[in-house]
Design a protein around this motif. Structure first.
Motif, short mmCIF file in Angstrom:
data_model
loop_
_atom_site.label_atom_id
_atom_site.label_comp_id
_atom_site.label_asym_id
_atom_site.label_seq_id
_atom_site.Cartn_x
_atom_site.Cartn_y
_atom_site.Cartn_z
N TYR A 148 11.18 -13.40 -40.04
CA TYR A 148 11.34 -12.86 -41.40
C TYR A 148 9.99 -12.81 -42.11
CZ TYR A 148 11.13 -17.78 -42.96
OH TYR A 148 10.75 -19.08 -43.20
N MET A 202 15.05 -9.20 -41.76
CA MET A 202 14.92 -10.25 -40.75
C MET A 202 15.44 -9.74 -39.41
SD MET A 202 18.05 -12.82 -41.80
CE MET A 202 17.78 -12.58 -43.57
N THR A 262 8.55 -17.40 -38.05
CA THR A 262 9.62 -17.51 -37.06
C THR A 262 10.26 -18.89 -37.17
OG1 THR A 262 8.23 -18.42 -35.28
CG2 THR A 262 8.35 -16.03 -35.47
N ILE A 281 14.75 -16.50 -35.45
CA ILE A 281 14.79 -15.61 -36.61
C ILE A 281 13.36 -15.30 -37.03
CG2 ILE A 281 15.58 -15.28 -38.99
CD1 ILE A 281 17.75 -17.34 -38.49
N GLN A 304 4.57 -13.07 -41.44
CA GLN A 304 5.85 -13.22 -40.76
C GLN A 304 6.00 -14.69 -40.35
OE1 GLN A 304 3.81 -10.37 -39.99
NE2 GLN A 304 5.15 -9.51 -41.56
N PHE A 319 16.35 -20.41 -44.43
CA PHE A 319 16.40 -19.89 -43.07
C PHE A 319 16.76 -20.97 -42.05
CE2 PHE A 319 14.23 -16.22 -44.88
CZ PHE A 319 14.90 -15.19 -44.23
#
Length: 251
Positions: A152, A225, A171, A150, A169, A132
């Motif tokens: 995900y 995402m 970030t 982002i 989650q 990522f």
């Protein structure tokens, strides 16, 4: 866009001008070149002869990964002339510089699409964070984003505090370098909010041109995402390139 645009103009080794464009006004302050790398710039204009200075040349070479660089000679201007321009004239020069940079980045990505995709796919099973972080850089350059975030899903492994794996989650955000951190209730609610959009591999959820806010959703290997970026514009070409790239990650 309502947010300030920061433009650097450098024509000597000791200092550069930091131009702030906001609310129809152009404001200037002089900053030491020692602080050039610390600045959150959206574009940089430079005098070609400055490239002969090794330290400055090295800084500019690194900076071109984060924002567009344009020589003052290419726009037939000097630092003094640039500072005297109207807000509209300065903003147009910024937009042209950004658009040229984005176009170049998109062409490069298309030419190396499968090479980049294969590299990221190799990272996916073993180092999700690295995947990522690199995706963050690619999207930032190709969207021409001043900031990008982002969100995900990931798995938090069992520990002494928890005897089972937990879905969390994560970030990754920033304006120059990606900073990953564990999310919370807000990020979980975001994933729930966009759940229906994860039915397709890639979707342009929203683009607010006035605010310069773009929201994309994507799914890679059944993992959703959300991509949120600050961009001055978003074209069909950009959408097509990003869509092709995201789809290639699941091929």
């Amino acid at each position: 866009m309502n947010k300030a645009i920061n433009i650097g103009i450098i024509d000597n080794t000791n200092q550069f001008s930091l131009i702030n464009l906001i609310d129809g006004k152009l404001n200037e302050k002089v900053v030491s070149t020692e602080d050039l790398e610390k600045q959150h710039l959206h574009a940089l204009f430079y005098k070609k002869e400055i490239l002969e200075v090794n330290d400055i040349n090295e800084i500019l070479n690194k900076s071109q990964n984060f924002y567009p660089l344009t020589s003052l000679e290419d726009i037939s201007s000097s630092k003094e002339e640039f500072i005297k321009k109207s807000f509209e004239e300065a903003y147009t020069l910024y937009e042209n510089s950004l658009e040229s940079w984005r176009l170049q980045n998109n062409v490069i990505l298309l030419e190396t699409l499968f090479e980049h995709a294969d590299h990221l796919k190799n990272l996916w099973p073993n180092d999700r964070t690295a995947f990522f972080e690199e995706l963050w850089f690619i999207l930032k350059r190709n969207l021409g984003a001043s900031e990008i975030k982002i969100v995900y899903n990931d798995i938090k492994k069992a520990s002494a505090k928890s005897d089972r794996n937990e879905l969390i989650q994560v970030t990754i955000e920033g304006n120059k370098h990606p900073n990953p951190k564990e999310g919370g209730d807000f990020e979980k609610s975001l994933m729930d909010q966009f759940a229906e959009e994860f039915a397709v591999p890639f979707n342009v959820s929203e683009f607010n041109e006035e605010k310069g806010q773009l929201v994309l959703t994507a799914v890679v290997n059944d993992s959703p995402m959300i991509i949120m970026a600050e961009v001055p514009s978003f074209s069909r070409v950009q959408s097509a390139v990003v869509s092709a790239f995201m789809n290639s990650l699941s091929r």
